[in-house]
Enzyme design. Structure first.
Site, PDB file in Angstrom:
ATOM      1  N   ASP A   1      36.505 -11.520  -7.206  1.00 47.18           N
ATOM      2  CA  ASP A   1      36.158 -10.878  -5.726  1.00 47.18           C
ATOM      3  C   ASP A   1      36.522  -9.227  -4.955  1.00 47.18           C
ATOM      4  O   ASP A   1      37.722  -9.478  -5.248  1.00 47.18           O
ATOM      5  CB  ASP A   1      36.521 -11.831  -3.857  1.00 47.18           C
ATOM      6  CG  ASP A   1      35.610 -11.614  -3.662  1.00 47.18           C
ATOM      7  OD1 ASP A   1      34.433 -11.283  -3.665  1.00 47.18           O
ATOM      8  OD2 ASP A   1      35.342 -11.411  -1.093  1.00 47.18           O
TER       9      ASP A   1
ATOM     10  N   GLY B   1      27.695  -0.514  -7.533  1.00 49.97           N
ATOM     11  CA  GLY B   1      27.886  -0.137  -6.193  1.00 49.97           C
ATOM     12  C   GLY B   1      28.230   0.698  -5.610  1.00 49.97           C
ATOM     13  O   GLY B   1      27.454   1.730  -5.346  1.00 49.97           O
ATOM     14  N   TYR B   2      29.579   0.978  -4.606  1.00 47.93           N
ATOM     15  CA  TYR B   2      29.715   2.067  -3.981  1.00 47.93           C
ATOM     16  C   TYR B   2      30.436   3.467  -4.817  1.00 47.93           C
ATOM     17  O   TYR B   2      31.122   4.102  -4.427  1.00 47.93           O
ATOM     18  CB  TYR B   2      31.180   1.809  -3.022  1.00 47.93           C
ATOM     19  CG  TYR B   2      30.628   1.062  -2.224  1.00 47.93           C
ATOM     20  CD1 TYR B   2      30.434  -0.672  -2.184  1.00 47.93           C
ATOM     21  CD2 TYR B   2      30.597   1.432  -0.440  1.00 47.93           C
ATOM     22  CE1 TYR B   2      29.629  -1.244  -0.665  1.00 47.93           C
ATOM     23  CE2 TYR B   2      30.245   0.652   0.098  1.00 47.93           C
ATOM     24  CZ  TYR B   2      29.918  -0.715  -0.057  1.00 47.93           C
ATOM     25  OH  TYR B   2      29.427  -1.694   1.289  1.00 47.93           O
TER      26      TYR B   2
ATOM     27  N   LYS C   1      36.960   4.873 -15.708  1.00 48.55           N
ATOM     28  CA  LYS C   1      36.977   3.979 -14.861  1.00 48.55           C
ATOM     29  C   LYS C   1      37.846   2.857 -15.150  1.00 48.55           C
ATOM     30  O   LYS C   1      38.328   1.920 -14.138  1.00 48.55           O
ATOM     31  CB  LYS C   1      35.371   3.781 -14.521  1.00 48.55           C
ATOM     32  CG  LYS C   1      35.604   2.009 -13.377  1.00 48.55           C
ATOM     33  CD  LYS C   1      34.003   1.957 -12.712  1.00 48.55           C
ATOM     34  CE  LYS C   1      34.422   0.865 -11.475  1.00 48.55           C
ATOM     35  NZ  LYS C   1      32.926   0.310 -10.863  1.00 48.55           N
TER      36      LYS C   1
HETATM   37  P1  ITT Z   1      30.050 -12.867  -7.628  1.00 41.65           P
HETATM   38  O1  ITT Z   1      28.783 -12.687  -7.950  1.00 41.65           O
HETATM   39  O2  ITT Z   1      31.207 -12.023  -8.402  1.00 41.65           O
HETATM   40  O3  ITT Z   1      30.348 -12.746  -5.749  1.00 41.65           O
HETATM   41  P2  ITT Z   1      28.770 -10.485  -5.872  1.00 41.65           P
HETATM   42  O4  ITT Z   1      28.087  -8.642  -6.448  1.00 41.65           O
HETATM   43  O5  ITT Z   1      28.871 -10.760  -5.096  1.00 41.65           O
HETATM   44  O6  ITT Z   1      29.223 -10.663  -7.545  1.00 41.65           O
HETATM   45  P3  ITT Z   1      31.698  -9.377  -4.679  1.00 41.65           P
HETATM   46  O7  ITT Z   1      30.688 -10.223  -3.830  1.00 41.65           O
HETATM   47  O8  ITT Z   1      32.524  -9.524  -5.108  1.00 41.65           O
HETATM   48  O9  ITT Z   1      30.625  -9.359  -6.058  1.00 41.65           O
HETATM   49  O10 ITT Z   1      30.722  -7.906  -3.784  1.00 41.65           O
HETATM   50  C1  ITT Z   1      31.207  -6.810  -3.734  1.00 41.65           C
HETATM   51  C2  ITT Z   1      30.924  -5.562  -2.979  1.00 41.65           C
HETATM   52  O11 ITT Z   1      31.731  -4.793  -3.075  1.00 41.65           O
HETATM   53  C3  ITT Z   1      29.530  -5.391  -3.130  1.00 41.65           C
HETATM   54  O12 ITT Z   1      28.653  -4.565  -2.744  1.00 41.65           O
HETATM   55  C4  ITT Z   1      29.855  -4.732  -4.807  1.00 41.65           C
HETATM   56  O13 ITT Z   1      28.566  -3.413  -5.561  1.00 41.65           O
HETATM   57  C5  ITT Z   1      31.075  -3.655  -4.377  1.00 41.65           C
HETATM   58  N1  ITT Z   1      31.237  -3.425  -5.776  1.00 41.65           N
HETATM   59  C6  ITT Z   1      32.648  -4.757  -6.242  1.00 41.65           C
HETATM   60  N2  ITT Z   1      33.194  -3.599  -6.953  1.00 41.65           N
HETATM   61  C7  ITT Z   1      32.872  -2.149  -6.929  1.00 41.65           C
HETATM   62  C8  ITT Z   1      33.375  -1.058  -8.290  1.00 41.65           C
HETATM   63  O14 ITT Z   1      33.899  -1.298  -9.267  1.00 41.65           O
HETATM   64  N3  ITT Z   1      32.620  -0.022  -7.565  1.00 41.65           N
HETATM   65  C9  ITT Z   1      31.901  -0.095  -6.218  1.00 41.65           C
HETATM   66  N4  ITT Z   1      31.539  -1.012  -5.645  1.00 41.65           N
HETATM   67  C10 ITT Z   1      31.968  -2.293  -5.911  1.00 41.65           C
END
Ligand code: ITT
Length: 192
Positions: A71, A152-153, A174
């Site tokens: 997570d 993501g971000y 990265k």
């Molecule tokens: P799971 O199936 O593993 O839960 P998920 O996409 O729901 O996948 P998370 O609950 O960990 O993943 O959500 C994490 C949030 O943080 C999500 O909005 C991602 O886009 C963002 N995120 C996670 N890792 C990132 C990264 O390396 N760079 C940018 N954004 C990231």
């Protein structure tokens, strides 16, 4: 030697790609789709650690595999650590990453302190043991989005000692410095 097969309890193909790139050819990573787990696993805990454990325990109990899950949260200093455990749904249920980034930029509007960190927690269940592993990448939130790589971000996160966002720096850089890379290298150590 045949590759070491690992089940990664995630539905996020971007995470799986990054982890597979970091682990290299000695490991073969299976995702939830690969093991036939198509349902959404509840992430109702109040911490990254809690949610990582929920996902790994679910897979171990329901499917029987030793596995790991992760997570990740983006923790912004001026927002007292928000969005943190709510990173995926910062702008609300059913909103997307663009909405999340827009809200974060809005909430930081006019603030000088843009310090932030990505924090990844991996929960490993192997040989009857649970292990929690952490990886942190410090940096700051950019003034606006830039770059097209990553996910993501990434378009608004500038890692420390760099001038560009993760989305501009690309996968190779990265994966050499990220929160997920640091946690994944510790995971490899734990598997030895
Ligand atoms: P799971 O199936 O593993 O839960 P998920 O996409 O729901 O996948 P998370 O609950 O960990 O993943 O959500 C994490 C949030 O943080 C999500 O909005 C991602 O886009 C963002 N995120 C996670 N890792 C990132 C990264 O390396 N760079 C940018 N954004 C990231």
């Amino acid at each position: 030697m045949p590759p070491h097969i690992l089940v990664f309890a995630t539905h996020n193909p971007n995470k799986a790609r990054e982890v597979a790139q970091i682990l290299g050819p000695r490991f073969s990573v299976l995702t939830l789709t690969d093991i036939g787990c198509l349902e959404e696993i509840e992430e109702s805990a109040q911490t990254l650690e809690g949610n990582a454990l929920l996902k790994a325990r679910y897979v171990k109990e329901k499917y029987g595999y030793d596995c790991f899950s992760e997570d990740t949260g983006l923790e912004v200093e001026a927002l007292n650590g928000a969005p943190g455990v709510h990173t995926a749904r910062y702008a609300g249920e059913g909103r997307n990453t663009a909405d999340n980034m827009e809200l974060l930029l809005l909430n930081l509007d006019g603030l000088n302190n843009r310090k932030a960190q990505f924090r990844t927690v991996i929960a490993l269940i192997a040989n009857g043991q649970e292990t929690l592993i952490e990886g942190i990448c410090a940096g700051e939130i950019a003034l606006e989005k830039s770059g097209v790589n990553g996910f993501g971000y990434d378009p608004i996160f500038i890692p420390k000692n760099h001038q560009q966002t993760f989305a501009m720096l690309g996968d190779e850089i990265k994966n050499s410095i990220s929160h997920r890379a640091i946690a994944t290298l510790k995971l490899m150590d734990a598997l030895k």
